[in-house]
Design a protein around this motif. Structure first.
Motif, PDB file in Angstrom:
ATOM      1  N   UNK A  31       0.831  -1.208   0.000  1.00  0.00           N
ATOM      2  CA  UNK A  31       0.000   0.000   0.000  1.00  0.00           C
ATOM      3  C   UNK A  31       0.863   1.254   0.000  1.00  0.00           C
ATOM      4  N   UNK A  32       1.981   1.254   0.711  1.00  0.00           N
ATOM      5  CA  UNK A  32       2.879   2.412   0.699  1.00  0.00           C
ATOM      6  C   UNK A  32       3.528   2.583  -0.669  1.00  0.00           C
ATOM      7  N   UNK A  33       3.918   1.489  -1.284  1.00  0.00           N
ATOM      8  CA  UNK A  33       4.510   1.553  -2.616  1.00  0.00           C
ATOM      9  C   UNK A  33       3.512   2.140  -3.623  1.00  0.00           C
ATOM     10  N   UNK A  34       2.267   1.682  -3.567  1.00  0.00           N
ATOM     11  CA  UNK A  34       1.251   2.200  -4.486  1.00  0.00           C
ATOM     12  C   UNK A  34       0.959   3.674  -4.224  1.00  0.00           C
ATOM     13  N   UNK A  35       1.022   4.101  -2.965  1.00  0.00           N
ATOM     14  CA  UNK A  35       0.817   5.516  -2.644  1.00  0.00           C
ATOM     15  C   UNK A  35       1.936   6.373  -3.233  1.00  0.00           C
ATOM     16  N   UNK A  36       3.168   5.888  -3.172  1.00  0.00           N
ATOM     17  CA  UNK A  36       4.289   6.632  -3.756  1.00  0.00           C
ATOM     18  C   UNK A  36       4.113   6.751  -5.264  1.00  0.00           C
ATOM     19  N   UNK A  37       3.741   5.659  -5.922  1.00  0.00           N
ATOM     20  CA  UNK A  37       3.543   5.687  -7.373  1.00  0.00           C
ATOM     21  C   UNK A  37       2.405   6.647  -7.736  1.00  0.00           C
ATOM     22  N   UNK A  38       1.305   6.615  -6.982  1.00  0.00           N
ATOM     23  CA  UNK A  38       0.182   7.510  -7.257  1.00  0.00           C
ATOM     24  C   UNK A  38       0.581   8.969  -7.070  1.00  0.00           C
ATOM     25  N   UNK A  39       1.390   9.258  -6.052  1.00  0.00           N
ATOM     26  CA  UNK A  39       1.842  10.633  -5.839  1.00  0.00           C
ATOM     27  C   UNK A  39       2.773  11.104  -6.949  1.00  0.00           C
ATOM     28  N   UNK A  40       3.606  10.207  -7.467  1.00  0.00           N
ATOM     29  CA  UNK A  40       4.474  10.580  -8.586  1.00  0.00           C
ATOM     30  C   UNK A  40       3.646  10.917  -9.831  1.00  0.00           C
ATOM     31  N   UNK A  41       2.640  10.105 -10.114  1.00  0.00           N
ATOM     32  CA  UNK A  41       1.768  10.398 -11.251  1.00  0.00           C
ATOM     33  C   UNK A  41       1.003  11.704 -11.028  1.00  0.00           C
ATOM     34  N   UNK A  42       0.529  11.906  -9.808  1.00  0.00           N
ATOM     35  CA  UNK A  42      -0.196  13.141  -9.501  1.00  0.00           C
ATOM     36  C   UNK A  42       0.676  14.371  -9.670  1.00  0.00           C
ATOM     37  N   UNK A  43       1.924  14.302  -9.239  1.00  0.00           N
ATOM     38  CA  UNK A  43       2.839  15.428  -9.414  1.00  0.00           C
ATOM     39  C   UNK A  43       3.146  15.689 -10.877  1.00  0.00           C
ATOM     40  N   UNK A  44       3.313  14.634 -11.640  1.00  0.00           N
ATOM     41  CA  UNK A  44       3.581  14.782 -13.072  1.00  0.00           C
ATOM     42  C   UNK A  44       2.415  15.478 -13.769  1.00  0.00           C
ATOM     43  N   UNK A  45       1.194  15.009 -13.493  1.00  0.00           N
ATOM     44  CA  UNK A  45       0.042  15.607 -14.149  1.00  0.00           C
ATOM     45  C   UNK A  45      -0.237  17.015 -13.645  1.00  0.00           C
ATOM     46  N   UNK A  46       0.090  17.312 -12.391  1.00  0.00           N
ATOM     47  CA  UNK A  46      -0.065  18.676 -11.888  1.00  0.00           C
ATOM     48  C   UNK A  46       0.905  19.615 -12.592  1.00  0.00           C
ATOM     49  N   UNK A  47       2.121  19.153 -12.856  1.00  0.00           N
ATOM     50  CA  UNK A  47       3.089  19.978 -13.585  1.00  0.00           C
ATOM     51  C   UNK A  47       2.693  20.142 -15.050  1.00  0.00           C
ATOM     52  N   UNK A  48       2.127  19.115 -15.617  1.00  0.00           N
ATOM     53  CA  UNK A  48       1.813  19.155 -17.041  1.00  0.00           C
ATOM     54  C   UNK A  48       0.548  19.953 -17.347  1.00  0.00           C
ATOM     55  N   UNK A  49      -0.506  19.761 -16.550  1.00  0.00           N
ATOM     56  CA  UNK A  49      -1.795  20.396 -16.842  1.00  0.00           C
ATOM     57  C   UNK A  49      -2.176  21.508 -15.877  1.00  0.00           C
ATOM     58  N   UNK A  50      -1.479  21.641 -14.769  1.00  0.00           N
ATOM     59  CA  UNK A  50      -1.812  22.657 -13.780  1.00  0.00           C
ATOM     60  C   UNK A  50      -2.537  22.041 -12.600  1.00  0.00           C
ATOM     61  N   UNK A  51      -2.215  22.548 -11.433  1.00  0.00           N
ATOM     62  CA  UNK A  51      -2.766  21.934 -10.215  1.00  0.00           C
ATOM     63  C   UNK A  51      -4.254  22.218 -10.049  1.00  0.00           C
ATOM     64  N   UNK A  52      -4.721  23.400 -10.477  1.00  0.00           N
ATOM     65  CA  UNK A  52      -6.144  23.701 -10.323  1.00  0.00           C
ATOM     66  C   UNK A  52      -7.002  22.822 -11.224  1.00  0.00           C
TER      67      UNK A  52
END
Length: 74
Positions: A31-52
């Motif tokens: 579960x911790x590993x999956x949380x890290x992977x999800x956060x990495x994807x979330x950060x990537x998409x926030x940088x690419x499309x904007x956090x809002x």
């Protein structure tokens, strides 16, 4: 059988066949590993499309999922 992790977390698996003592921490690690992977994807998409925009889409998706869950419960 009770397996204690740290001081506060106990996993009680009495009467559950199929669980072996050395592998009881595996779901927690996974579960911790999956949380890290999800956060990495979330950060990537926030940088690419904007956090809002990302926050809006995630709220929309969560609202849709909650509606489906509530429909299934009725």
């Amino acid at each position: 059988m009770t397996y204690e992790i740290g001081n506060n977390l106990k996993i009680c698996l009495a009467g559950h066949p199929g669980f072996h003592f050395p592998f009881l921490g595996l779901p927690l690690i996974l579960s911790h590993f999956l949380a890290v992977v999800a956060n990495l994807f979330g950060g990537y998409y926030a940088d690419r499309f904007g956090s809002q925009r990302q926050a809006f889409v995630s709220k929309l998706a969560l609202t849709h999922m909650r509606g489906n869950i509530l429909q299934q419960l009725q």
